[in-house]
Design a protein around this motif. Structure first.
Motif, PDB file in Angstrom:
ATOM      1  N   ARG A 228      10.642   3.846  -3.706  1.00  0.00           N
ATOM      2  CA  ARG A 228       9.679   2.746  -3.834  1.00  0.00           C
ATOM      3  C   ARG A 228       9.985   1.623  -2.851  1.00  0.00           C
ATOM      4  O   ARG A 228       9.080   1.042  -2.253  1.00  0.00           O
TER       5      ARG A 228
ATOM      6  N   ARG B  26       8.882   2.670   0.610  1.00  0.00           N
ATOM      7  CA  ARG B  26       7.435   2.563   0.791  1.00  0.00           C
ATOM      8  C   ARG B  26       7.004   1.116   0.949  1.00  0.00           C
ATOM      9  O   ARG B  26       6.129   0.797   1.753  1.00  0.00           O
ATOM     10  N   ARG B  27       7.630   0.221   0.169  1.00  0.00           N
ATOM     11  CA  ARG B  27       7.283  -1.193   0.286  1.00  0.00           C
ATOM     12  C   ARG B  27       7.590  -1.714   1.684  1.00  0.00           C
ATOM     13  O   ARG B  27       6.788  -2.410   2.300  1.00  0.00           O
TER      14      ARG B  27
ATOM     15  N   ASP C 278      -0.297  -3.363  -1.988  1.00  0.00           N
ATOM     16  CA  ASP C 278       0.785  -2.542  -2.537  1.00  0.00           C
ATOM     17  C   ASP C 278       0.249  -1.211  -3.068  1.00  0.00           C
ATOM     18  O   ASP C 278       0.886  -0.163  -2.920  1.00  0.00           O
ATOM     19  N   ILE C 279      -0.914  -1.276  -3.710  1.00  0.00           N
ATOM     20  CA  ILE C 279      -1.531  -0.039  -4.205  1.00  0.00           C
ATOM     21  C   ILE C 279      -1.854   0.879  -3.029  1.00  0.00           C
ATOM     22  O   ILE C 279      -1.587   2.089  -3.069  1.00  0.00           O
TER      23      ILE C 279
ATOM     24  N   GLU D  52       1.119   2.729  -1.728  1.00  0.00           N
ATOM     25  CA  GLU D  52       1.545   3.873  -2.533  1.00  0.00           C
ATOM     26  C   GLU D  52       0.736   5.131  -2.228  1.00  0.00           C
ATOM     27  O   GLU D  52       1.244   6.240  -2.351  1.00  0.00           O
ATOM     28  N   VAL D  53      -0.532   4.960  -1.876  1.00  0.00           N
ATOM     29  CA  VAL D  53      -1.398   6.139  -1.701  1.00  0.00           C
ATOM     30  C   VAL D  53      -1.723   6.421  -0.240  1.00  0.00           C
ATOM     31  O   VAL D  53      -2.411   7.397   0.059  1.00  0.00           O
ATOM     32  N   ARG D  54      -1.213   5.625   0.680  1.00  0.00           N
ATOM     33  CA  ARG D  54      -1.653   5.706   2.067  1.00  0.00           C
ATOM     34  C   ARG D  54      -1.393   7.059   2.708  1.00  0.00           C
ATOM     35  O   ARG D  54      -2.188   7.544   3.505  1.00  0.00           O
TER      36      ARG D  54
ATOM     37  N   ARG E  18      14.545   7.141  -7.169  1.00  0.00           N
ATOM     38  CA  ARG E  18      13.157   6.691  -7.306  1.00  0.00           C
ATOM     39  C   ARG E  18      12.994   5.262  -6.801  1.00  0.00           C
ATOM     40  O   ARG E  18      12.021   4.924  -6.133  1.00  0.00           O
TER      41      ARG E  18
END
Length: 307
Positions: A16, A19-20, A243-244, A247-249, A12
């Motif tokens: 993350r 993605r960052r 950052d949000i 996560e959803v892009r 996990r």
């Protein structure tokens, strides 16, 4: 409730972190260093998380073109990879779409195998698969398991549920609802941070969307649509907000393609982006927020989602 195994926690954390990094490299194309520890020009890595396109341009096309030359496979389609800086999967999708048009392929005609396409374009199989997924979502091809890839019939009736491939995560309605909330706010925040070059880029992308819409070139519309929205988030000036978005892009980008199944309404997308450009040029933050919210509602309605 048991405690997750250490290996799961490690996986996990790796997801993350991936993605960052993808998010940071997306913003690097706009000469923005969103965090002190950012690493610009992170090379593109296709993955199974749907984050295709989030590490954008620079090394992706260059590395693909370089590999192609080393393997002695340079051809006409590959030259376009060297001229423009785009994500490899999107550029691959564009090249395949161009091939379909140039060869005048009709609905039901079969495309070369994935192995042959990857070899001809000098791209990896994961990048090719992501490109084919883009084209399938846009309703241009049909991927039939065990048979191959075929040119799709243009559908007069839009069926968003059939085109939405992230239903196991979120519904299409849920994605449009969050988009209306966060993208309107991002547009508001981005207005004071838009410099002359940014405004020129928005103008250029808006013109590209208008031209592509007039030519019914849905791949070009989709490509510039994604870039347009990425720039707004890159300039919103809030690291947590970015950052949000990171996560959803992957869900946001996919939702941008679904309304484009309505080929006869591509001009509406172009007009909505034009209104956004006008609001940004006028430095009207409230106007930009309203224009963005109207754009999201319009896109949702074209996908038969009514907000």
């Amino acid at each position: 409730m048991g405690i997750a195994p250490a290996s799961c926690l490690v996986r996990r954390e790796r997801v993350r972190e991936h993605r960052r990094r993808e998010a940071l490299s997306a913003f690097s194309r706009f000469d923005l260093d969103p965090k002190p520890e950012s690493e610009n020009n992170i090379s593109y890595r296709s993955d199974q998380m749907g984050l295709c396109g989030f590490s954008l341009w620079v090394k992706s096309s260059a590395s693909a073109a370089g590999a192609d030359r080393r393997d002695g496979r340079t051809n006409g389609m590959m030259k376009s990879f060297e001229r423009t800086r785009q994500p490899v999967p999107m550029k691959t999708a564009e090249a395949i779409h161009e091939m379909i048009r140039e060869r005048n392929l009709k609905p039901g005609d079969q495309l070369p195998s994935q192995r042959e396409l990857a070899l001809a374009l000098g791209v990896s199989r994961p990048s090719l698969r992501e490109a084919l997924s883009v084209l399938e979502t846009l309703g241009l091809i049909s991927i039939q398991a065990g048979r191959g890839v075929f040119v799709a019939e243009e559908r007069s009736e839009v069926a968003p549920a059939e085109s939405w491939r992230f239903g196991a995560h979120y519904s299409l309605r849920e994605v449009f609802e969050i988009r209306r909330a966060i993208e309107g706010a991002a547009a508001f925040l981005a207005v004071p941070n838009m410099g002359p070059e940014d405004l020129d880029m928005l103008e250029e992308m808006s013109r590209e969307i208008e031209t592509a819409a007039a030519n019914r070139d849905v791949v070009k519309v989709a490509e510039n649509d994604v870039r347009f929205h990425d720039l707004i988030f890159a300039r919103c000036g809030n690291r947590l907000f970015r950052d949000i978005y990171a996560e959803v892009r992957r869900f946001v980008v996919e939702s941008q393609k679904v309304p484009m199944l309505e080929r006869n309404r591509l001009a509406e997308t172009a007009k909505e982006h034009r209104r956004l450009v006008e609001a940004f040029r006028a430095a009207n933050a409230d106007g930009a927020r309203r224009a963005m919210e109207q754009h999201i509602r319009g896109a949702a309605e074209r996908a038969r989602i009514f907000l």
